[in-house]
Write an enzyme that holds these catalytic residues in place. Structure first.
Site, PDB file in Angstrom:
ATOM      1  N   CYS A  68      68.141  21.641  41.549  1.00  0.00           N
ATOM      2  CA  CYS A  68      67.528  22.690  40.734  1.00  0.00           C
ATOM      3  C   CYS A  68      66.725  22.083  39.609  1.00  0.00           C
ATOM      4  O   CYS A  68      67.192  21.193  38.915  1.00  0.00           O
ATOM      5  CB  CYS A  68      68.602  23.616  40.167  1.00  0.00           C
ATOM      6  SG  CYS A  68      67.953  24.859  39.030  1.00  0.00           S
ATOM      7  N   GLY A  69      65.511  22.572  39.409  1.00  0.00           N
ATOM      8  CA  GLY A  69      64.672  22.053  38.347  1.00  0.00           C
ATOM      9  C   GLY A  69      64.763  22.820  37.053  1.00  0.00           C
ATOM     10  O   GLY A  69      64.168  22.430  36.055  1.00  0.00           O
TER      11      GLY A  69
END
Length: 271
Positions: free
Chosen positions: A109-110
């Site tokens: 996840c960014g």
């Protein structure tokens, strides 16, 4: 690829019609990497412990915290819990604009820990005209990248991000368990080496969510090629930033979702 990036693990392999068999599998390591700015903790990323200076600098660039030129030093310190990476900024540099976070950033996840909706989906800068690329260069780049994914071939559990010239010559490649980390590592390596992101195109081996488009835009690269499919928001953000977005890229073809004017059609040979 360093020895610290991998670890052998025992497993029991099951195959239909065969007896269970003990095997050893090479796995990519995933460690906690704490990023701090001028000694102030900012976030913790879960990443492969290789090219961490590239990761830290790329994070600063692609998160819009500061331009690479404002980073004066990057120091690493190994701890029992992971690795601490501190970035020292130039005195008098512009105020940091990092999105506030209250959780660790997981490798998948960014945007982990971002607290406000407004911080999650921000306006993007518009990239310049940049390079133009022939359609035929894309499968050539994919084939070249596959040959250079040393960690990926060994573990089958990592992503890669690479930068190519318009003629599909590989310039740089970085790998990580996280697709965002791989792209940040690439951005950081390019910034450290003074490579103009507008002079070629980026290829990522992952799906194309909008954060990948955002990072590419903040790098200043006009063309993003993704092996997997894009999301609707990724396409919309590519259009907003003026990025050429190509996805579902395979050796036998690809799909153009935005900015097709940068892709050159090959003219048939005269009879």
């Amino acid at each position: 690829m360093s020895v610290s990036s991998i670890a052998p693990r025992a497993a029991v392999q099951w195959r239909a019609g065969n007896a269970a068999q003990a095997i050893e599998r090479i796995t990519p390591r995933e460690v906690a990497v704490g990023l701090s700015f001028d000694g102030r903790p900012h976030t913790v990323l879960m990443a492969t412990p290789e090219d961490l200076q590239d990761l830290a600098l790329g994070f600063v660039v692609t998160e819009g915290v500061a331009p690479a030129s404002e980073v004066m030093a990057i120091t690493l310190k190994e701890e029992a819990q992971g690795v601490l990476v501190d970035l020292a900024f130039a005195p008098g540099a512009l105020a940091r604009k990092a999105r506030p976070r209250n959780l660790e950033g997981r490798s998948s996840c960014g945007l982990c820990g971002v607290q406000r909706l407004a911080d999650a989906v921000r306006p993007l800068p518009t990239v310049g005209a940049g390079a133009r690329v022939r359609h035929e260069a894309i499968p050539l780049a994919l084939a070249s990248l596959e040959e250079q994914q040393a960690l990926g071939r060994l573990t089958r559990a990592t992503h890669a991000a690479a930068f190519f010239t318009p003629e599909a010559e590989l310039v740089l490649v970085r790998e990580d368990v996280g697709r965002h980390n791989a792209l940040d590592k690439l951005a950081g390596a390019m910034a450290r080496q003074g490579i103009d992101a507008g002079s070629g195109f980026v290829v990522v081996t992952s799906r194309c969510s909008f954060e990948m488009v955002e990072k590419t835009a903040r790098m200043g690269c006009p063309i993003l090629i993704a092996v997997s499919a894009p999301t609707d928001l990724a396409i919309a953000k590519a259009q907003e930033a003026g990025i050429t977005l190509v996805a579902l890229a395979r050796t036998d073809g690809h799909a153009v979702f935005a900015g097709g004017e940068r892709l050159i059609e090959t003219q048939p040979e005269p009879a």
